[in-house]
Design a protein around this motif. Structure first.
Motif, PDB file in Angstrom:
ATOM      1  N   VAL A 140      37.525  33.295  45.208  1.00 25.55           N
ATOM      2  CA  VAL A 140      36.092  33.438  44.925  1.00 25.55           C
ATOM      3  C   VAL A 140      35.846  33.411  43.418  1.00 25.55           C
ATOM      4  O   VAL A 140      34.912  32.761  42.945  1.00 25.55           O
ATOM      5  N   LEU A 141      36.690  34.110  42.666  1.00 28.85           N
ATOM      6  CA  LEU A 141      36.518  34.107  41.213  1.00 28.85           C
ATOM      7  C   LEU A 141      36.727  32.714  40.619  1.00 28.85           C
ATOM      8  O   LEU A 141      36.014  32.328  39.695  1.00 28.85           O
ATOM      9  N   TYR A 142      37.673  31.970  41.145  1.00 24.13           N
ATOM     10  CA  TYR A 142      37.876  30.602  40.669  1.00 24.13           C
ATOM     11  C   TYR A 142      36.676  29.727  41.030  1.00 24.13           C
ATOM     12  O   TYR A 142      36.240  28.903  40.232  1.00 24.13           O
ATOM     13  N   ARG A 143      36.141  29.881  42.235  1.00 30.45           N
ATOM     14  CA  ARG A 143      35.061  29.008  42.709  1.00 30.45           C
ATOM     15  C   ARG A 143      33.711  29.347  42.078  1.00 30.45           C
ATOM     16  O   ARG A 143      32.915  28.463  41.800  1.00 30.45           O
ATOM     17  N   ARG A 144      33.452  30.619  41.901  1.00 29.67           N
ATOM     18  CA  ARG A 144      32.155  31.021  41.365  1.00 29.67           C
ATOM     19  C   ARG A 144      32.139  31.132  39.851  1.00 29.67           C
ATOM     20  O   ARG A 144      31.096  31.327  39.251  1.00 29.67           O
ATOM     21  N   GLY A 145      33.307  31.108  39.272  1.00 33.17           N
ATOM     22  CA  GLY A 145      33.391  31.228  37.823  1.00 33.17           C
ATOM     23  C   GLY A 145      33.664  32.660  37.424  1.00 33.17           C
ATOM     24  O   GLY A 145      33.259  33.606  38.077  1.00 33.17           O
TER      25      GLY A 145
END
Length: 139
Positions: free
Chosen positions: A133-138
């Motif tokens: 999620v952190l990779y995808r949402r920034g």
């Protein structure tokens, strides 16, 4: 996709997949059976070993598929990894209370061992999901 994000996907898929197979094989025997007679130790050890082995093989395959990215991390990767590991630690800490309570209640070893295994799987899955999620949402 960075190598660290691929690694998170690998751990997520392997963790869910191996536990699902274990669940079908062992825990499907529970209805109508005496849990003291269910042979769970060997399948659990096989599942743990398979999870470790599949994780290693999949990480090697991902590194071979994109050798330029393999092992390259930056500050963002390290922060995401740290935050995901922190969340996984807290999930494990809370989930470990269940096997502890089962042991205090003198439940069957079957339930204690399976609750502890589930706690490890939940920690891995949640940690990996947070990282993705952190990779995808920034971050």
């Amino acid at each position: 996709m960075s190598s660290e994000e691929k690694r998170s996907w690998i751990y997520l898929v392997v963790g869910v997949g191996v536990y699902a197979v274990y669940f079908v094989v062992v825990l499907s025997q529970v209805p109508g059976a005496d849990v003291a007679r269910i042979a769970y130790v060997r399948p659990m050890l096989i599942a743990i070993g398979a999870g470790i082995g599949l994780g290693i093989v999949a990480n090697i395959a991902a590194a071979v598929a994109s050798p330029k990215e393999a092992g390259r991390t930056d500050e963002r990767d390290r922060q995401i990894n740290r935050l995901g590991d922190y969340v996984g630690f807290y999930v494990m800490s809370i989930a470990a209370l269940v096997p502890l309570a089962l042991a205090m209640a003198e439940a069957a070893h079957f339930w204690i061992a399976n609750a502890l295994y589930l706690a490890f799987v939940l920690a891995t899955v949640v940690s990996s999901a947070v990282k993705i999620v952190l990779y995808r949402r920034g971050f």
